[in-house]
Motif scaffolding. Structure first.
Motif, short mmCIF file in Angstrom:
data_model
loop_
_atom_site.label_atom_id
_atom_site.label_comp_id
_atom_site.label_asym_id
_atom_site.label_seq_id
_atom_site.Cartn_x
_atom_site.Cartn_y
_atom_site.Cartn_z
N THR A 92 17.14 8.44 -5.14
CA THR A 92 18.36 8.32 -4.34
C THR A 92 18.84 9.69 -3.87
O THR A 92 18.57 10.71 -4.50
CB THR A 92 19.51 7.66 -5.13
OG1 THR A 92 19.85 8.49 -6.26
CG2 THR A 92 19.15 6.26 -5.61
N ILE A 94 22.49 11.63 -3.00
CA ILE A 94 23.87 11.46 -3.50
C ILE A 94 24.82 12.39 -2.77
O ILE A 94 24.51 13.55 -2.52
CB ILE A 94 23.93 11.79 -5.02
CG1 ILE A 94 22.97 10.91 -5.80
CG2 ILE A 94 25.37 11.65 -5.55
CD1 ILE A 94 22.68 11.43 -7.19
N ILE A 138 25.78 6.85 -2.35
CA ILE A 138 24.40 6.93 -2.81
C ILE A 138 23.51 6.20 -1.81
O ILE A 138 23.75 5.03 -1.49
CB ILE A 138 24.22 6.31 -4.22
CG1 ILE A 138 24.99 7.14 -5.27
CG2 ILE A 138 22.76 6.25 -4.61
CD1 ILE A 138 26.40 6.69 -5.51
N VAL A 139 22.51 6.89 -1.29
CA VAL A 139 21.57 6.29 -0.34
C VAL A 139 20.21 6.14 -1.02
O VAL A 139 19.69 7.09 -1.61
CB VAL A 139 21.42 7.16 0.93
CG1 VAL A 139 20.42 6.53 1.89
CG2 VAL A 139 22.77 7.34 1.61
N VAL A 140 19.66 4.95 -0.95
CA VAL A 140 18.39 4.66 -1.61
C VAL A 140 17.24 5.28 -0.81
O VAL A 140 17.13 5.09 0.40
CB VAL A 140 18.18 3.14 -1.75
CG1 VAL A 140 16.79 2.84 -2.34
CG2 VAL A 140 19.28 2.52 -2.61
N TYR A 149 18.43 -0.20 -10.73
CA TYR A 149 19.56 0.73 -10.59
C TYR A 149 20.63 0.41 -11.63
O TYR A 149 21.15 1.30 -12.30
CB TYR A 149 20.16 0.65 -9.19
CG TYR A 149 21.34 1.57 -8.99
CD1 TYR A 149 21.15 2.90 -8.64
CD2 TYR A 149 22.64 1.12 -9.21
CE1 TYR A 149 22.23 3.76 -8.48
CE2 TYR A 149 23.73 1.98 -9.06
CZ TYR A 149 23.52 3.29 -8.69
OH TYR A 149 24.60 4.13 -8.55
N CYS A 187 17.36 -3.14 -3.32
CA CYS A 187 17.74 -1.87 -2.72
C CYS A 187 16.61 -1.33 -1.85
O CYS A 187 15.73 -0.59 -2.31
CB CYS A 187 18.09 -0.86 -3.81
SG CYS A 187 19.40 -1.40 -4.92
N THR A 189 15.01 0.98 1.23
CA THR A 189 15.27 2.34 1.70
C THR A 189 16.42 2.33 2.71
O THR A 189 16.49 1.45 3.57
CB THR A 189 14.00 2.93 2.35
OG1 THR A 189 12.96 2.96 1.38
CG2 THR A 189 14.25 4.34 2.86
N THR A 210 23.12 -3.14 2.92
CA THR A 210 21.71 -2.98 3.27
C THR A 210 21.45 -3.74 4.56
O THR A 210 22.19 -4.67 4.91
CB THR A 210 20.80 -3.49 2.14
OG1 THR A 210 19.44 -3.09 2.40
CG2 THR A 210 20.85 -5.01 2.02
#
Length: 258
Positions: A92, A94, A138-140, A149, A187, A189, A210
């Motif tokens: 991830t 952040i 937070i980006v996956v 997660y 989750c 991308t 998402t």
């Protein structure tokens, strides 16, 4: 007679061509207006704050400022990752957003360099406890199941609560709701998880978005669980992302030196 006919012909030609000429003139003016307007809009977009105030965290853009109830600044950013056989696996990206007023609660650390603050758990305890608004984005990066997660989050929060002898039935029930929230998620991308901690409340709002799915949210209303979720990202030497802690320490050190 011939001159009279020519005069009539010329008047007829002018009268028939004048409307066309006027129409073409109007069309030309309209096209020029649209071109100027488009250029002006493009120029404004290039000069807009959002166009220049983006921070790239491993190829993912994070705005340098967001507004919830008030503007919050991106004070720290980093990654969660793991090295396997010399290969870095990134999970991830952040971004930690804080109310700039947090600096007023950290004055006793004025003059300390970032590398010293990054190793000071008392400093990060003060950051966590400061009564200011906080927001984590937070980006996956690597696709994972929601349980992958939520599982580590559950373990980290439970262990921290148990270490302080604060893991009771109320905390267990609140944490179970968090686990259930992530259990049903996938989750992909670029999926985004956010945690919002209001300054005037002991609650936390968790949101998940998402592509192709409706956004979902939940509220955590157990104060002890909320505090340990904060510490998962703001826990100093025990934080989940050392790179985020180092970034946050450097930024706050700079702010405190002013």
């Amino acid at each position: 007679m011939l001159a009279h006919s020519r005069a009539n012909f010329n008047r007829s030609r002018v009268s028939s061509s004048s409307p066309r000429t006027a129409l073409l003139h109007l069309l030309l003016c309209f096209v020029l207006f649209r071109l100027c307007h488009s250029f002006s809009s493009w120029e404004k977009a290039c000069k807009s704050p959002m166009a220049s105030e983006m921070v790239m965290v491993d190829e993912f853009p994070f705005p340098s400022q967001i507004t919830t109830t008030k503007p919050l600044s991106l004070m720290g950013h980093g990654l969660t990752d793991m090295e396997i056989h010399f290969l870095q696996i990134k999970f991830t990206a952040i971004g930690v957003y804080l109310d700039p007023e947090i600096v007023g609660h950290l004055k006793q650390w004025k003059g300390k360099p970032g590398n010293v603050l990054a190793e000071d758990d008392d400093f990060f305890e003060a950051v966590t406890s400061a009564p200011v608004e906080k927001f984590f984005r937070i980006v996956v990066i690597k696709e994972i199941k929601g349980s992958q997660y939520g599982g580590p989050l559950e373990v980290a929060v439970r262990d921290r609560l148990a270490a302080e002898d604060k893991y009771e039935e109320e905390e267990e029930a609140a944490l179970e709701k968090v686990v259930e929230f992530f259990q049903s998620k996938y989750c992909k991308t670029k999926s985004v998880i956010t945690f919002h901690f209001p300054a005037t409340s002991k609650t936390a709002e968790i949101a998940f978005s998402t592509e192709g799915k409706e956004d979902s949210k939940m509220v955590v209303d157990n104060e002890n669980v909320v505090k340990m979720i904060k510490k998962w990202y703001l826990g100093g030497t025990s934080g989940v992302s050392p790179s985020t802690i180092a970034s946050l320490a450097n930024t706050l050190s700079e702010k405190l030196s002013k």
